[in-house]
Write an enzyme that holds these catalytic residues in place. Structure first.
Site, PDB file in Angstrom:
ATOM      1  N   ASP A  29       0.873  -1.171   0.000  1.00 36.07           N
ATOM      2  CA  ASP A  29       0.000   0.000   0.000  1.00 36.07           C
ATOM      3  C   ASP A  29       0.913   1.224   0.000  1.00 36.07           C
ATOM      4  O   ASP A  29       2.109   1.116   0.322  1.00 36.07           O
ATOM      5  CB  ASP A  29      -0.887  -0.039   1.243  1.00 36.07           C
ATOM      6  CG  ASP A  29      -1.593   1.280   1.503  1.00 36.07           C
ATOM      7  OD1 ASP A  29      -2.290   1.759   0.600  1.00 36.07           O
ATOM      8  OD2 ASP A  29      -1.425   1.833   2.609  1.00 36.07           O
ATOM      9  N   ASP A  45      -0.173   5.135   0.933  1.00 37.14           N
ATOM     10  CA  ASP A  45      -0.444   6.088   2.018  1.00 37.14           C
ATOM     11  C   ASP A  45      -0.522   5.376   3.361  1.00 37.14           C
ATOM     12  O   ASP A  45      -1.333   4.465   3.559  1.00 37.14           O
ATOM     13  CB  ASP A  45      -1.762   6.821   1.759  1.00 37.14           C
ATOM     14  CG  ASP A  45      -1.725   7.639   0.484  1.00 37.14           C
ATOM     15  OD1 ASP A  45      -0.922   8.570   0.404  1.00 37.14           O
ATOM     16  OD2 ASP A  45      -2.484   7.316  -0.452  1.00 37.14           O
ATOM     17  N   ASP A  64      -1.417  -0.735   5.903  1.00 38.12           N
ATOM     18  CA  ASP A  64      -1.793  -0.289   7.237  1.00 38.12           C
ATOM     19  C   ASP A  64      -3.285  -0.376   7.503  1.00 38.12           C
ATOM     20  O   ASP A  64      -3.743   0.020   8.571  1.00 38.12           O
ATOM     21  CB  ASP A  64      -1.315   1.156   7.458  1.00 38.12           C
ATOM     22  CG  ASP A  64      -2.082   2.152   6.589  1.00 38.12           C
ATOM     23  OD1 ASP A  64      -2.299   1.848   5.394  1.00 38.12           O
ATOM     24  OD2 ASP A  64      -2.447   3.230   7.101  1.00 38.12           O
TER      25      ASP A  64
END
Length: 264
Positions: free
Chosen positions: A52, A54, A200
């Site tokens: 991922d 961001d 995250d």
């Protein structure tokens, strides 16, 4: 053969948690046992890692709460949270139900917040070192983000890293649908069972990885998800780390890193 594995993986039971800070929680999904080499003491084969962006490769800078309020309004956001079993809101999926004019306005607001974030873009601690380690082992690196392509392009330019493929929001359907991860695996010619998804977000990254049949690693910097009972079954990752720095030792401990020919 790839489709057979995908179908088998989607039918497996939920995974249990693994945290590097608590080795007693080391468990694997039963479905993933097929990936362990008999002579490696339970080590699995890994040929690619998908990240991922961001909050994983970059430090979080977007004010998502403010963005959601700007798109949905205070009452709309409260209603959306009340309607969600987990209390969380997926604004991109939410606005897909809107009429085109309202949807376009919402995308403009979201893009405005995202472009503001570009000015403050920072690399996540440990990201550069982890990518260098993967490169030294000739392990493929890919990227999946729900951000715009301009953000991905700036990330590549500013930090000198190149993720191939790098899929942004323009690729549909986006996470948590497994389609982008399966697309990367197909492009690489590597089965999902030999790929790890690192992110995250349990809701987006872990679910995407598990639905595709890949290993999943949750970056949990604050310990927000240290109690797996608070996560839905499809949001429980195979591994949990508090920093990307920890991923290096995780890979060396639990995986045989096998290079994939760049000509595939």
């Amino acid at each position: 053969m790839l489709l057979t594995h995908i179908g088998r993986s989607l039918a497996t039971s939920p995974s249990l948690f693994l945290s590097l800070s608590s080795s007693s929680r080391y468990h694997r999904r039963a479905a993933m046992a097929v990936n362990f080499s008999g002579g490696g003491g339970g080590r699995a084969t890994l040929r690619g890692v998908v990240f991922d962006m961001d909050g994983t490769l970059t430090v979080p800078v977007i004010d998502f709460a403010a963005m959601y309020r700007a798109v949905l309004g205070d009452e709309g956001l409260a209603a959306a949270r009340a309607a969600s079993p987990s209390g969380s809101v997926d604004v991109l999926h939410h606005i897909e139900k809107w009429a085109p004019p309202e949807q376009q306005k919402a995308y403009e607001i979201i893009t405005h917040f995202e472009r503001q974030g570009l000015d403050r873009l920072q690399i996540m601690p440990g990201a550069t070192e982890l990518c260098e380690y993967l490169d030294s082992k000739k392990i493929r690196r890919g990227l999946i983000t729900r951000n715009i392509k301009a953000a991905v392009d700036l990330f590549h330019q500013r930090f000198g890293m190149k993720f191939i493929p790098a899929l942004s929001r323009e690729f549909r359907p986006y996470k948590p649908d497994p389609a982008p991860l399966l697309h990367i695996c197909s492009t690489w010619g590597i089965p999902p069972s030999e790929v790890m998804m690192i992110g995250d977000s349990p809701r987006d990254d872990v679910v995407c990885g598990k639905r595709a049949g890949a290993f999943t690693c949750l970056l949990d910097e604050t310990g927000r998800y240290c109690s797996p009972e608070f996560l839905a079954d499809d949001q429980k990752p195979d591994f949990r780390v508090s920093s990307l720095i920890e991923v290096h030792s995780l890979l060396e401990t639990h995986f045989d890193l096998v290079p994939q020919s760049l000509t595939c």
